[in-house]
Design a protein around this motif. Structure first.
Motif, PDB file in Angstrom:
ATOM      1  N   PRO A   1      22.451  44.095  69.039  1.00 37.91           N
ATOM      2  CA  PRO A   1      22.896  45.466  68.782  1.00 37.91           C
ATOM      3  C   PRO A   1      21.738  46.353  68.357  1.00 37.91           C
ATOM      4  N   ARG A   2      21.972  47.648  68.426  1.00 41.06           N
ATOM      5  CA  ARG A   2      21.017  48.597  67.892  1.00 41.06           C
ATOM      6  C   ARG A   2      21.629  49.321  66.709  1.00 41.06           C
ATOM      7  N   VAL A   3      20.763  49.766  65.795  1.00 46.91           N
ATOM      8  CA  VAL A   3      21.193  50.464  64.578  1.00 46.91           C
ATOM      9  C   VAL A   3      20.264  51.640  64.335  1.00 46.91           C
ATOM     10  N   SER A   4      20.846  52.815  64.109  1.00 48.06           N
ATOM     11  CA  SER A   4      20.032  53.979  63.761  1.00 48.06           C
ATOM     12  C   SER A   4      20.412  54.506  62.390  1.00 48.06           C
ATOM     13  N   VAL A   5      19.442  55.105  61.733  1.00 43.68           N
ATOM     14  CA  VAL A   5      19.686  55.878  60.517  1.00 43.68           C
ATOM     15  C   VAL A   5      19.066  57.253  60.716  1.00 43.68           C
ATOM     16  N   SER A   6      19.624  58.246  60.034  1.00 42.36           N
ATOM     17  CA  SER A   6      19.117  59.618  60.105  1.00 42.36           C
ATOM     18  C   SER A   6      18.523  60.018  58.764  1.00 42.36           C
ATOM     19  N   ARG A   7      17.410  60.730  58.807  1.00 40.35           N
ATOM     20  CA  ARG A   7      16.742  61.169  57.585  1.00 40.35           C
ATOM     21  C   ARG A   7      16.099  62.535  57.801  1.00 40.35           C
ATOM     22  N   SER A   8      16.062  63.322  56.741  1.00 39.26           N
ATOM     23  CA  SER A   8      15.246  64.531  56.711  1.00 39.26           C
ATOM     24  C   SER A   8      13.896  64.152  56.109  1.00 39.26           C
ATOM     25  N   ILE A   9      12.849  64.136  56.939  1.00 47.37           N
ATOM     26  CA  ILE A   9      11.517  63.700  56.517  1.00 47.37           C
ATOM     27  C   ILE A   9      10.495  64.723  57.014  1.00 47.37           C
ATOM     28  N   PHE A  10       9.698  65.256  56.086  1.00 50.14           N
ATOM     29  CA  PHE A  10       8.716  66.266  56.449  1.00 50.14           C
ATOM     30  C   PHE A  10       7.367  65.942  55.816  1.00 50.14           C
ATOM     31  N   ALA A  11       6.373  65.796  56.661  1.00 49.04           N
ATOM     32  CA  ALA A  11       4.996  65.612  56.193  1.00 49.04           C
ATOM     33  C   ALA A  11       4.377  66.985  55.968  1.00 49.04           C
ATOM     34  N   LEU A  12       3.826  67.188  54.777  1.00 49.42           N
ATOM     35  CA  LEU A  12       3.229  68.481  54.436  1.00 49.42           C
ATOM     36  C   LEU A  12       1.780  68.487  54.908  1.00 49.42           C
ATOM     37  N   ILE A  13       1.597  69.069  56.093  1.00 47.22           N
ATOM     38  CA  ILE A  13       0.281  69.068  56.738  1.00 47.22           C
ATOM     39  C   ILE A  13      -0.422  70.403  56.586  1.00 47.22           C
ATOM     40  N   ASP A  14       0.339  71.497  56.664  1.00 52.22           N
ATOM     41  CA  ASP A  14      -0.273  72.816  56.613  1.00 52.22           C
ATOM     42  C   ASP A  14       0.538  73.741  55.705  1.00 52.22           C
ATOM     43  N   ASP A  15       0.122  74.975  55.635  1.00 51.57           N
ATOM     44  CA  ASP A  15       0.765  75.930  54.720  1.00 51.57           C
ATOM     45  C   ASP A  15       2.214  76.213  55.101  1.00 51.57           C
ATOM     46  N   ARG A  16       2.528  76.176  56.394  1.00 54.18           N
ATOM     47  CA  ARG A  16       3.930  76.368  56.791  1.00 54.18           C
ATOM     48  C   ARG A  16       4.812  75.270  56.215  1.00 54.18           C
ATOM     49  N   ASP A  17       4.359  74.030  56.320  1.00 48.24           N
ATOM     50  CA  ASP A  17       5.133  72.904  55.789  1.00 48.24           C
ATOM     51  C   ASP A  17       5.352  73.064  54.291  1.00 48.24           C
ATOM     52  N   ARG A  18       4.296  73.444  53.592  1.00 49.55           N
ATOM     53  CA  ARG A  18       4.403  73.580  52.127  1.00 49.55           C
ATOM     54  C   ARG A  18       5.326  74.740  51.754  1.00 49.55           C
ATOM     55  N   LEU A  19       5.293  75.808  52.553  1.00 49.98           N
ATOM     56  CA  LEU A  19       6.177  76.936  52.296  1.00 49.98           C
ATOM     57  C   LEU A  19       7.635  76.538  52.474  1.00 49.98           C
ATOM     58  N   TYR A  20       7.939  75.829  53.557  1.00 47.32           N
ATOM     59  CA  TYR A  20       9.324  75.480  53.864  1.00 47.32           C
ATOM     60  C   TYR A  20       9.854  74.313  53.026  1.00 47.32           C
TER      61      TYR A  20
ATOM     62  N   VAL B   1      11.428  76.120  68.164  1.00 44.84           N
ATOM     63  CA  VAL B   1      10.969  74.941  68.903  1.00 44.84           C
ATOM     64  C   VAL B   1       9.550  74.552  68.497  1.00 44.84           C
ATOM     65  N   ALA B   2       8.660  75.515  68.402  1.00 43.27           N
ATOM     66  CA  ALA B   2       7.257  75.193  68.111  1.00 43.27           C
ATOM     67  C   ALA B   2       7.125  74.512  66.759  1.00 43.27           C
ATOM     68  N   TYR B   3       7.814  75.050  65.739  1.00 44.85           N
ATOM     69  CA  TYR B   3       7.686  74.422  64.426  1.00 44.85           C
ATOM     70  C   TYR B   3       8.305  73.029  64.427  1.00 44.85           C
ATOM     71  N   ASN B   4       9.456  72.853  65.042  1.00 47.87           N
ATOM     72  CA  ASN B   4      10.089  71.539  65.028  1.00 47.87           C
ATOM     73  C   ASN B   4       9.281  70.506  65.806  1.00 47.87           C
ATOM     74  N   ALA B   5       8.652  70.931  66.899  1.00 47.20           N
ATOM     75  CA  ALA B   5       7.759  70.018  67.609  1.00 47.20           C
ATOM     76  C   ALA B   5       6.589  69.613  66.709  1.00 47.20           C
ATOM     77  N   HIS B   6       6.054  70.558  65.961  1.00 48.88           N
ATOM     78  CA  HIS B   6       4.996  70.257  64.987  1.00 48.88           C
ATOM     79  C   HIS B   6       5.470  69.253  63.942  1.00 48.88           C
ATOM     80  N   ALA B   7       6.688  69.452  63.411  1.00 49.96           N
ATOM     81  CA  ALA B   7       7.207  68.554  62.375  1.00 49.96           C
ATOM     82  C   ALA B   7       7.402  67.138  62.910  1.00 49.96           C
ATOM     83  N   ILE B   8       7.875  67.020  64.149  1.00 49.47           N
ATOM     84  CA  ILE B   8       8.045  65.694  64.765  1.00 49.47           C
ATOM     85  C   ILE B   8       6.684  65.039  64.982  1.00 49.47           C
TER      86      ILE B   8
END
Length: 353
Positions: free
Chosen positions: A254-273, A332-339
């Protein structure tokens, strides 16, 4: 990770990593996603971008009567036509609202367009925007049954017809010639039955899903059954699912997935949000009048600190697939960056890639 054709085989610690979007939209000037059309078209664009970045999955949540993604199959088919190898899925479709036969046709068509990449997450659903919303769709529980019972019954019918076995008596004078025997639904997507996932909020429904041969999606909330931290309870649920799967004697893993909100703080946008340290603890609440639920924490931090935090998440360790929930209204651009930040700065250090 070893790749053969389009298949990816997961070894110890290795994980498929995808995104999960709820597709929120609002006409607010602060939103990058201001209409239902924006949400749908940006979802396609994000799936294309995620595939180019090397992500493994593009998953979408379904909510009715809400300014979010709702009807999933046109979107899944469009993503399938625009991409070539990323998995395309839902997490989850509320089966209380579904005609399982019509759903099997839609899912079969979307899977064929995608070349067999559909991963269909379904569930009995959660409290919705309106009272008993499934009634507006023409459904009501049978005498003596609950809406949850109805959702599980719809699921059982779906699983049955997805086997591709004929069950309908053919017309002796059809418009077109029929193959011999009873007729099945068309189009039939071979192998889709094994790519159905159940979104379980309790240990009991996870065990039920295992007995029926469905994969498991465990989300960012579950029934608070022991009072332990969320990730500990979720890991126990996953182990109960795997034990039930083994006991049922299914031939495949079987396969198992979990969902998480995970954000790496790389730049000023990440730190702001995400740099304010919000939701760093589990939350408790009620999803209906009787069911106490525990909601998992979010993770945000500089990559080194984030890696150390994630090492302690028992449920992520148990799962083979991780879905990153994305704030789609940031564009889209920010979410692609976050991924990309997770794929590049976090996943390799944890042995996920």
């Amino acid at each position: 990770m070893v790749k053969a054709g389009r298949c990816t085989y997961i070894g110890d610690g290795m994980k498929k990593i995808g995104f999960l979007s709820f597709g929120h939209w609002t006409p607010s000037p602060q939103s990058q996603t201001r209409s239902a059309g924006d949400a749908l078209l940006q979802s396609i664009d994000l799936a294309v971008a995620a595939e180019e970045l090397g992500a493994d999955g593009a998953y979408f949540r379904v909510h009715h009567f809400a300014r979010q993604l709702a009807s999933p199959f046109p979107l899944l088919a469009a993503v399938g036509a625009k991409t070539s190898h990323i998995e395309i899925g839902t997490a989850v479709i509320d089966m209380r609202y579904e005609n399982p036969l019509y759903m099997a046709e839609d899912a079969g068509a979307a899977d064929l367009i995608a070349g067999g990449r559909l991963q269909l997450g379904i569930s009995r659903g959660s409290p919705e925007q309106v009272i008993d919303g499934w009634r507006y769709f023409g459904y009501q529980p049978a005498e003596g049954q609950s809406d949850a019972d109805m959702g599980r019954r719809h699921t059982e019918v779906l699983l049955d017809v997805l086997r591709g076995v004929g069950f309908a008596q053919p017309n002796p004078r059809p418009m077109f010639a029929n193959p011999p025997g009873l007729l099945r639904l068309e189009p039939h997507a071979e192998g889709l039955r094994e790519r159905i996932w159940w979104g379980a909020s309790s240990n009991a429904t996870a065990v039920w899903a295992a007995k029926l041969g469905m994969n498991l999606q465990s989300s960012t909330l579950k029934d608070d059954e022991t009072g332990e931290p969320f990730h500990v309870q979720q890991a126990a649920q996953i182990r109960a699912f795997r034990a039930a799967w083994a006991e049922a004697g299914h031939a495949r893993e079987p396969r198992v997935s979990v969902s998480r909100s995970i954000f790496a703080l790389i730049d000023d946008r990440d730190r702001l949000y995400f740099g304010r340290g919000e939701q760093e603890e589990d939350q408790l609440g009620f999803i209906d009048a009787k069911t106490r639920a525990i909601f998992g924490r979010s993770y945000a931090g500089e990559p080194d600190a984030l890696i150390e935090q994630l090492k302690g998440d028992e449920a992520i360790a148990e799962a083979d697939t991780l879905l990153l929930t994305v704030p789609n209204q940031l564009g889209v651009a920010y979410n692609a960056h976050a991924i990309e930040a997770i794929l590049t700065h976090v996943a390799p250090a944890l042995g996920w890639r």
